[in-house]
Design an enzyme around this catalytic site. Structure first.
Site, PDB file in Angstrom:
ATOM      1  N   ILE A 103     -36.393  35.077  22.039  1.00 23.59           N
ATOM      2  CA  ILE A 103     -35.682  34.883  20.774  1.00 23.59           C
ATOM      3  C   ILE A 103     -36.293  33.734  19.984  1.00 23.59           C
ATOM      4  CG2 ILE A 103     -33.921  33.468  21.921  1.00 23.59           C
ATOM      5  CD1 ILE A 103     -31.882  34.729  19.867  1.00 23.59           C
ATOM      6  N   CYS A 104     -36.233  33.859  18.670  1.00 21.53           N
ATOM      7  CA  CYS A 104     -36.670  32.812  17.743  1.00 21.53           C
ATOM      8  C   CYS A 104     -38.172  32.524  17.907  1.00 21.53           C
ATOM      9  CB  CYS A 104     -35.815  31.568  17.953  1.00 21.53           C
ATOM     10  SG  CYS A 104     -35.921  30.338  16.644  1.00 21.53           S
ATOM     11  N   HIS A 105     -38.524  31.348  18.430  1.00 23.84           N
ATOM     12  CA  HIS A 105     -39.923  30.989  18.667  1.00 23.84           C
ATOM     13  C   HIS A 105     -40.415  31.421  20.054  1.00 23.84           C
ATOM     14  CE1 HIS A 105     -39.169  28.335  15.220  1.00 23.84           C
ATOM     15  NE2 HIS A 105     -40.477  28.275  15.069  1.00 23.84           N
ATOM     16  N   SER A 153     -35.313  38.821  19.251  1.00 26.02           N
ATOM     17  CA  SER A 153     -34.394  38.557  18.146  1.00 26.02           C
ATOM     18  C   SER A 153     -34.896  37.366  17.357  1.00 26.02           C
ATOM     19  CB  SER A 153     -32.977  38.297  18.666  1.00 26.02           C
ATOM     20  OG  SER A 153     -32.355  39.482  19.076  1.00 26.02           O
ATOM     21  N   ARG A 154     -34.263  37.156  16.176  1.00 21.23           N
ATOM     22  CA  ARG A 154     -34.767  36.165  15.234  1.00 21.23           C
ATOM     23  C   ARG A 154     -34.182  34.769  15.387  1.00 21.23           C
ATOM     24  NH1 ARG A 154     -33.044  39.843  10.263  1.00 21.23           N
ATOM     25  NH2 ARG A 154     -31.164  39.474  11.465  1.00 21.23           N
TER      26      ARG A 154
END
Length: 172
Positions: A103-105, A153-154
């Protein structure tokens, strides 16, 4: 069936991107093992809300002993990918075909492991271009699943979908 999940994490991880999946996975009966450079140390999230005790050092683990990999975001993945041991551990998961949740980075470790080309993925907007340049098929959606093995996911806003799909994959 209970699964053993490796978590690559160090200081400056995004607090909720560890705590939310960890709570969901534990509640479902899965075991999480936190991994950094050395066992016993405590790492702190970038929001300062979460502190995580490291279970095992990277030199004490083998990807073969785990069923899945969690890569929380924040600054943690960028720090870890500077160490070839974490990149090799991530690559071993990719090569084994075991599930990976990023997720994310978090996908930065997958980029460094040269493991995103041709895969459907998402991430935080700041690294979208990095994923595209590394050959990923990028989608700006709350959750993207590639081949029932990779869940991305972001941002923390996407955690409900991320957790739901990760748990679904763990139940397969």
């Amino acid at each position: 069936m209970s699964k053993k999940i490796a978590v690559l994490i160090t200081d400056e991880f995004e607090d909720s991107e560890f705590t939310s999946p960890a709570e969901a996975y534990s509640k479902a009966g899965h075991e999480l093992v936190t991994i950094d450079t050395e066992a016993g140390k405590t790492v702190t999230g970038k929001q300062g809300k979460a502190k995580v005790k490291i279970d095992r050092g990277i030199d004490q683990v083998d990807a073969a002993e785990f069923d899945a990999l969690l890569l929380p975001g924040g600054h943690s993945p960028d720090s870890l990918r500077g160490d070839d041991r974490f990149v090799a551990f991530t690559k071993a998961f990719v090569d084994s075909g075991k599930p990976i949740f990023a997720i994310c980075h978090g996908p930065q470790l997958l980029i460094s492991a040269n493991a995103v080309r041709g895969r459907k993925m998402t991430a935080v907007k700041a690294i979208a271009i990095d994923l595209k340049n590394a050959g990923a098929d990028f989608y700006d959606k709350e959750v993207v699943i590639d081949d029932e093995k990779l869940v991305t996911s972001r941002t923390p806003d996407d955690l409900p979908a991320f957790n739901r799909e990760s748990l679904r994959i763990l139940s397969l």
